[in-house]
Design a protein around this motif. Structure first.
Motif, PDB file in Angstrom:
ATOM      1  N   THR A  53       0.855  -1.194   0.000  1.00 41.20           N
ATOM      2  CA  THR A  53       0.000   0.000   0.000  1.00 41.20           C
ATOM      3  C   THR A  53       0.888   1.241   0.000  1.00 41.20           C
ATOM      4  OG1 THR A  53       0.046   0.035   2.405  1.00 41.20           O
ATOM      5  CG2 THR A  53      -1.819  -1.096   1.386  1.00 41.20           C
ATOM      6  N   TYR A  55       0.670   3.754   1.975  1.00 37.09           N
ATOM      7  CA  TYR A  55       1.040   4.188   3.336  1.00 37.09           C
ATOM      8  C   TYR A  55       2.153   3.332   3.927  1.00 37.09           C
ATOM      9  CZ  TYR A  55      -2.377   0.619   4.860  1.00 37.09           C
ATOM     10  OH  TYR A  55      -3.066  -0.535   5.053  1.00 37.09           O
ATOM     11  N   THR A  89       5.683  12.356   4.023  1.00 35.31           N
ATOM     12  CA  THR A  89       4.364  12.655   3.464  1.00 35.31           C
ATOM     13  C   THR A  89       4.355  12.334   1.977  1.00 35.31           C
ATOM     14  OG1 THR A  89       4.092  14.413   5.081  1.00 35.31           O
ATOM     15  CG2 THR A  89       2.642  14.485   3.171  1.00 35.31           C
ATOM     16  N   SER A 120      -5.507  10.946  -1.884  1.00 33.39           N
ATOM     17  CA  SER A 120      -5.183  10.785  -0.456  1.00 33.39           C
ATOM     18  C   SER A 120      -3.806  11.343  -0.162  1.00 33.39           C
ATOM     19  CB  SER A 120      -5.179   9.309  -0.070  1.00 33.39           C
ATOM     20  OG  SER A 120      -6.483   8.811  -0.121  1.00 33.39           O
ATOM     21  N   PHE A 122      -0.956  10.749   2.650  1.00 33.43           N
ATOM     22  CA  PHE A 122      -0.559   9.894   3.767  1.00 33.43           C
ATOM     23  C   PHE A 122       0.706  10.468   4.392  1.00 33.43           C
ATOM     24  CE2 PHE A 122      -2.693   6.810   0.977  1.00 33.43           C
ATOM     25  CZ  PHE A 122      -3.595   6.238   1.871  1.00 33.43           C
ATOM     26  N   TYR A 145       0.412   5.760  10.638  1.00 39.59           N
ATOM     27  CA  TYR A 145       0.202   6.684   9.522  1.00 39.59           C
ATOM     28  C   TYR A 145      -1.157   7.333   9.680  1.00 39.59           C
ATOM     29  CZ  TYR A 145      -3.156   3.499   7.452  1.00 39.59           C
ATOM     30  OH  TYR A 145      -4.257   2.729   7.240  1.00 39.59           O
ATOM     31  N   GLU A 146      -1.341   8.429   8.978  1.00 41.99           N
ATOM     32  CA  GLU A 146      -2.629   9.116   8.967  1.00 41.99           C
ATOM     33  C   GLU A 146      -2.988   9.410   7.514  1.00 41.99           C
ATOM     34  OE1 GLU A 146      -4.484   9.795  11.745  1.00 41.99           O
ATOM     35  OE2 GLU A 146      -6.030  10.598  10.414  1.00 41.99           O
ATOM     36  N   GLU A 147      -4.275   9.293   7.211  1.00 44.06           N
ATOM     37  CA  GLU A 147      -4.729   9.567   5.845  1.00 44.06           C
ATOM     38  C   GLU A 147      -5.693  10.742   5.849  1.00 44.06           C
ATOM     39  OE1 GLU A 147      -6.907   6.367   4.018  1.00 44.06           O
ATOM     40  OE2 GLU A 147      -7.092   7.442   2.105  1.00 44.06           O
ATOM     41  N   THR A 148      -5.503  11.660   4.907  1.00 50.16           N
ATOM     42  CA  THR A 148      -6.453  12.756   4.708  1.00 50.16           C
ATOM     43  C   THR A 148      -6.828  12.750   3.235  1.00 50.16           C
ATOM     44  OG1 THR A 148      -5.292  14.023   6.405  1.00 50.16           O
ATOM     45  CG2 THR A 148      -6.778  15.256   4.971  1.00 50.16           C
ATOM     46  N   THR A 149      -8.109  12.915   2.953  1.00 52.85           N
ATOM     47  CA  THR A 149      -8.458  12.982   1.521  1.00 52.85           C
ATOM     48  C   THR A 149      -8.684  14.433   1.126  1.00 52.85           C
ATOM     49  OG1 THR A 149     -10.705  12.447   2.125  1.00 52.85           O
ATOM     50  CG2 THR A 149      -9.422  10.666   1.246  1.00 52.85           C
ATOM     51  N   ASN A 195      -2.001  16.920   8.782  1.00 54.66           N
ATOM     52  CA  ASN A 195      -1.425  15.737   8.151  1.00 54.66           C
ATOM     53  C   ASN A 195      -0.997  16.054   6.719  1.00 54.66           C
ATOM     54  OD1 ASN A 195      -0.857  12.884   7.995  1.00 54.66           O
ATOM     55  ND2 ASN A 195      -2.665  12.727   6.678  1.00 54.66           N
ATOM     56  N   ARG A 255      -3.924   2.658  13.486  1.00 54.87           N
ATOM     57  CA  ARG A 255      -3.815   2.417  12.058  1.00 54.87           C
ATOM     58  C   ARG A 255      -2.357   2.237  11.703  1.00 54.87           C
ATOM     59  NH1 ARG A 255      -6.948   7.432  10.070  1.00 54.87           N
ATOM     60  NH2 ARG A 255      -6.762   6.584   8.007  1.00 54.87           N
TER      61      ARG A 255
END
Ligand SMILES: Cc1cn([C@H]2C[C@H](O)[C@@H](COP(=O)(O)OP(=O)(O)OP(=O)(O)O)O2)c(=O)[nH]c1=O
Length: 613
Positions: A53, A55, A89, A120, A122, A145-149, A195, A255
């Protein structure tokens, strides 16, 4: 920063940020973290296709960046810092990873892919704990990790090139910087804004809480009580994020957990010991330190209540700090600090749109909420706070002297007769009774009684609940004239029902109103023994055989499920009685068939029937 306990966990450690990113430095220093910046020399050259993936790639890169710095620093000084933080990032469009563009054409290629679509962002983060042992570097890695869309608008070629020519895209993943000119390209953001800018601060704090808040020993359980609210935030964080039990670096429960490595079998505490190089060192006294800070948390809560912060956010939130400051007519810097601490205490939520109330805050700290506890907060701040500052004196002079020490001073005695103080007290009781009245009214079946008298019934909350539960019951609220006079202000839309009447009087001096059932809710504990027996014998003589006495008092802490607040109240009032003591007390005053039941978390209810004399 003392005000932010999770970040404060790193306060005395040598922390290194393995990043050249000015954004990461800014985010972390704004959060109060003190650290040294040592940019990583790790080349971002991992084989992307070998990661399942996007991330996973970001997390591994973050880890390698941090490990490179830890290794280099250790090699140079034979001493490693305590903690190294690495981050990476990336922007992902499906499975395709976009890093920083190498030139303008590359930036154009990237921005064209993002144009008019959702993608996304990440950020992988690695927190590396280091320890030098016998000249060798030991590391424990915690990663997440953190995901922002993010969704881009449809943008023209001309605009894209204008943006590229500004030079902004070049040092940024995906070729844009949302925090500056690039913000104009963005239509929608879902998730943590920071993020995208390069560092997921919120998730980082949660990870710290998970790492640094092991369960506390039984004897040091968090104290919950009326006057010093518990600081639940960090307990919650650790509980929800990882069961709150493991100070080690396993990423399970968070996560990105599947990407974690390291020895997960390591026992809690063993990690700390290993990292500190001292197996014999005692466990970190987290519970104690939290107790030491408990008063600060209370004061933050009281201050926010006093400023009506939660009302402002309820009506107009989410709001940015400057806007809150304007509405409160307060200093912007101070307001922002207060807001951030409230976030840390779980009283507020913070998103890119600003600050807003949490569900609990909306329920209990907004003035016009049905179950508002604002009155209690105000009373604790204005009165109980001061009372507890005399605890030392109370201990020295003994509980018998409590009225002078932990009770009221002469000045307060005088004040307590003031209308404002009476109102403050009534607001506090009103708040609390709303939480407990239903439990008290329904702990036993009281339908055999046709009339009840709530002695010291204050604003009539319990009376209202009794009337609601028992449609044939007539209820009298009996309280001091100054209380009855002010009680009208607490009745929404009149006095609720014709079956409730308010009668002024002093239960130590005046005739008690006639009733089948007398009720004493949270009254007995406030009186010394001689007064208490006097009151009970007056009730006993006024009560007809077959009549009842219902007493609601704080449950003792030892009882299963009981709140710990009564134990603290013993400092300013009497010791909570056990069920047996309650039984004996009522029997001594001529009541038989004494039954005891729990009423919610706070109270125990005792019901006795007047025997024939
Ligand atoms: C998407 C996006 C990224 N960025 C930045 C964050 C990161 O600094 C950068 C991504 O590159 P990174 O390789 O994550 O970080 P870096 O090269 O800046 O620093 P270092 O490797 O030393 O840690 O892109 C923004 O500033 N705004 C944005 O909107």
């Amino acid at each position: 920063m003392v005000l932010c306990p999770v970040i404060g966990k790193l306060q005395h450690k040598h922390v290194v940020l393995a990043s050249a990113s000015p954004r990461r430095q800014e985010i972390l220093s704004n959060a109060g973290l003190r650290f040294e910046v040592v940019p990583s020399r790790f080349k971002e050259k991992l084989h992307k296709a070998s990661f399942a993936t996007p991330y996973a790639y970001a997390v591994e890169t973050a880890k390698q960046k941090a490990l490179e710095v830890a290794g280099r620093m250790h090699q140079k000084d034979l001493r490693a810092p305590d903690v190294v933080i690495g981050a990476d990032t990336i922007v992902a469009v499906g499975a395709t990873i976009l890093e920083k563009p190498v030139d303008k054409q590359d930036a154009y290629r990237m921005l064209s892919r993002l144009n008019g679509k959702e993608h996304s962002v990440f950020t992988g983060v690695a927190i590396v704990h280091c320890c030098s042992k016998d000249g060798r570097l030991d590391t424990e890695v915690s990663e997440f990790y953190e995901e922002t869309t993010v969704t881009f608008s449809e943008l023209s070629e001309e605009l894209l090139w204008e943006y590229i020519n500004s030079g902004e895209p070049m040092d940024k993943a995906g070729g844009y910087g949302i925090q500056a000119l690039g913000g104009m390209l963005v239509e929608n953001v879902h998730g943590d804004f920071l993020n995208v800018v390069g560092f997921p601060l919120n998730h980082f704090c949660k990870e710290l809480a998970r790492l640094y808040y092991p369960p506390r020993p039984e004897g040091l359980r968090r104290v919950k009580h009326d006057s010093i609210p518990a600081v639940d935030t960090f307990e919650n964080l650790s509980d929800t994020e990882g069961g709150g039990s493991d100070p080690g670096p396993s990423a399970e429960g968070g996560r990105g957990g599947e990407e974690a490595d390291g020895d997960r079998s390591q026992a809690p505490g063993a990690l700390d010991a290993a990292l500190n190089g001292a197996e014999s060192r005692p466990p970190f006294p987290t519970g104690l330190l939290e107790l030491m800070d408990g008063f600060k948390a209370s004061k933050v809560l009281f201050t926010a209540c006093k400023l009506k912060l939660f009302d402002v956010l309820k009506d107009q939130g989410p709001l940015k700090a400057v806007d809150v400051a304007r509405k409160l007519d307060a200093c912007a810097g101070g307001t922002e600090q207060l807001l951030d601490v409230c976030v840390a205490l779980g009283l507020l939520e913070k998103t890119h749109r600003g600050y807003s109330n949490t569900a609990v805050t909306t329920l209990h700290l907004v003035s016009d909420a049905e179950h508002s506890l604002l009155g209690l907060a105000e009373y604790n701040d204005a009165h109980v706070w001061g009372v507890f500052t005399r605890l030392g004196l109370a201990v020295r002079e003994g509980a018998g002297q409590a009225r002078g020490a932990l009770g009221v001073t002469e000045e307060e005695e005088h004040l307590s007769q003031s209308r404002e103080m009476t109102l403050q007290f009534m607001r506090a009781m009103h708040s609390l009774s709303k939480l407990t009245a239903h439990h008290v009214a329904t702990a036993f079946d009281l339908s055999r009684f046709t009339s009840a008298c709530d002695l010291g019934g204050c604003t009539g909350i319990l009376a209202r609940e009794l009337a609601r539960e028992y449609p044939h019951l007539q209820v009298t609220v009996f309280d001091l004239p100054e209380v009855i006079e002010l009680s009208g202000g607490f009745q929404r839309g009149g006095r609720q029902t014709e079956r409730i009447r308010f009668v002024p009087g002093d239960f130590f001096k005046d005739n008690l109103p006639e009733a089948d059932l007398y009720v004493l809710s949270r009254i007995l504990q406030d009186w010394p023994d001689d007064r208490l027996h006097k009151l009970l014998s007056r009730i006993s003589s006024g009560c007809k055989p077959g009549g009842g006495l219902l007493v609601a008092e704080a449950a003792a802490e030892e009882e299963e499920g009981a709140s710990r607040s009564p134990r603290l109240r013993t400092l300013s009032a009497g010791q909570p009685r056990s069920p047996d003591e309650h039984r004996r007390l009522l029997q001594r005053h001529g009541f038989r068939d004494v039954r005891v039941a729990r009423a919610g978390d706070l109270l125990r209810v005792v019901l006795g029937t007047r025997a024939a004399p």
